[in-house]
Design an enzyme around this catalytic site. Structure first.
Site, PDB file in Angstrom:
ATOM      1  CG  ASP A  75      -2.058  -1.002   1.066  1.00  0.00           C
ATOM      2  OD1 ASP A  75      -2.194  -1.601  -0.017  1.00  0.00           O
ATOM      3  OD2 ASP A  75      -2.811  -1.194   2.042  1.00  0.00           O
ATOM      4  N   GLY A  76       2.011   1.211   0.671  1.00  0.00           N
ATOM      5  CA  GLY A  76       2.907   2.362   0.694  1.00  0.00           C
ATOM      6  C   GLY A  76       3.413   2.729  -0.688  1.00  0.00           C
ATOM      7  CG  ASN A 149      -4.071   5.484   3.710  1.00  0.00           C
ATOM      8  OD1 ASN A 149      -5.047   5.162   3.049  1.00  0.00           O
ATOM      9  ND2 ASN A 149      -3.048   4.686   3.907  1.00  0.00           N
ATOM     10  CD  GLU A 150      -2.789   7.892   7.714  1.00  0.00           C
ATOM     11  OE1 GLU A 150      -1.630   7.804   7.251  1.00  0.00           O
ATOM     12  OE2 GLU A 150      -3.583   6.948   7.758  1.00  0.00           O
ATOM     13  CG  ASP A 179       1.210  10.846  23.015  1.00  0.00           C
ATOM     14  OD1 ASP A 179       1.304  11.702  23.921  1.00  0.00           O
ATOM     15  OD2 ASP A 179       1.570   9.662  23.169  1.00  0.00           O
ATOM     16  CB  THR A 190      -8.110  -0.495   7.082  1.00  0.00           C
ATOM     17  OG1 THR A 190      -7.616   0.056   5.856  1.00  0.00           O
ATOM     18  CG2 THR A 190      -9.572  -0.849   6.921  1.00  0.00           C
ATOM     19  N   GLY A 191      -5.907   1.901   8.585  1.00  0.00           N
ATOM     20  CA  GLY A 191      -4.487   2.126   8.811  1.00  0.00           C
ATOM     21  C   GLY A 191      -4.220   2.668  10.206  1.00  0.00           C
ATOM     22  CG  LEU A 194      -8.083  -0.670  12.664  1.00  0.00           C
ATOM     23  CD1 LEU A 194      -9.564  -0.633  13.025  1.00  0.00           C
ATOM     24  CD2 LEU A 194      -7.821  -1.716  11.581  1.00  0.00           C
ATOM     25  CB  SER A 195      -3.076   1.429  14.947  1.00  0.00           C
ATOM     26  OG  SER A 195      -2.683   2.780  14.855  1.00  0.00           O
TER      27      SER A 195
END
Length: 298
Positions: A75-76, A149-150, A179, A190-191, A194-195
């Site tokens: 994906d990167g 993505n973000e 943080d 989903t990246g 999600l974490s």
């Protein structure tokens, strides 16, 4: 048919597939191939003659007239390919030579069939919403101020939290003591989002997700908003420098910078073929959703 190809250094067991894929494209009379400067830099060490025989592109302008961009990697790598394509909206064929592959969903063993599908028109194109960064610093991210993505704000070089005062369409939303803060698209749900406990959002939902990173107040939760919103920020902290990122690209900024994100005026176009995994299939397979030996459907 004009094909642009992007990849980057792959693990040894995957680099053989990259070379076979390049040779297959070159051997098909239907295709005219050009490769990215990043891929050419990698190939210089293993196939220097190839770099001399295939045109190399290093800018968006050189991609005008290209029919498809093929990304071989994870994906990167596909996110890198988008920084070349930009507003041209060239359809991207994501071939997975990595691990998860939410975006690069076409498996290596289906590469030949994928080329056949491109020639014969047996494919569909899925449009993905992206976000764009509005800032008073024009040189930020080399002027490539969009992400699939973000967008993320993070503390830097200190254990102290930062405060991100956040506004929706000019109206005060919240001050996040954390943080950092993530604004994610459905594709990015989903990246990183999600974490940190953000929800999975189906592509095409026309939403953004605001997710704090390690918030001080445990009652602060991720928030889903319309992608028609403009989200602006003011940052405070003991340190005067912070990190901002778009997808995998990051830069240090100071607290005086003006930052806002909104829906990007152009979209990422991802090619789907018969051998590609659908989003819901990937959720179940890669995230082990519903995995239970008692469940015959899992």
């Amino acid at each position: 048919m004009k094909i642009a190809l992007h990849s980057r250094k792959l693990e040894k067991e995957r680099s053989g597939f990259l070379m076979s894929a390049i040779n297959e494209i070159l051997n098909r009379k239907e295709f005219e191939l050009m490769i990215s400067d990043g891929l050419a830099l990698y190939l210089e060490n293993i196939e220097p003659e190839l770099c001399n025989s295939v045109p190399v592109f290093n800018s968006t302008e050189q991609l005008r007239g290209v029919d498809f961009m093929i990304s071989i990697g994870g994906d990167g790598t596909l996110l890198q390919a988008l920084t070349y394509v930009q507003e041209l909206e060239i359809p991207i064929v994501g071939v997975n030579a990595g691990r998860l592959g939410f975006l690069a969903s076409i498996q290596r063993e289906n590469f030949s069939n994928t080329l056949d599908a491109l020639i014969n028109g047996f494919f569909s194109i899925e449009e993905r919403t992206m976000l764009t960064l509005v800032s008073d610093r024009e040189d930020l991210f080399g002027g490539i101020k969009f992400g699939l993505n973000e967008f993320t704000i993070l503390k830097r070089d200190t254990s102290s939290m930062i405060v991100v005062h956040t506004y929706l369409n000019g109206e005060y939303l919240n001050s996040y003591w954390a943080d950092g803060l993530i604004v994610s698209t459905p594709s990015g749900s989903t990246g990183y989002s999600l974490s940190v406990g953000g929800p999975v959002v189906i592509p095409g939902s026309e939403n953004f997700i605001i997710s704090p990173v390690c918030p001080h107040n445990l009652n602060v939760r991720p928030l889903i908003i319309s992608d028609k919103s403009v989200i602006s920020f003011e940052i405070e902290g003991r340190s005067k420098n912070f990190l901002v990122s778009l997808d995998s690209r990051s830069e240090a900024v100071d607290a005086s910078i003006e930052l806002a994100v909104k829906k990007c005026p152009f979209k990422a176009k991802l090619v789907n073929v018969g051998g590609g995994e659908k989003f819901l299939d990937t959720l179940r397979k890669k995230l082990n959703w519903g995995l239970d030996n008692r469940n015959p459907m899992s």
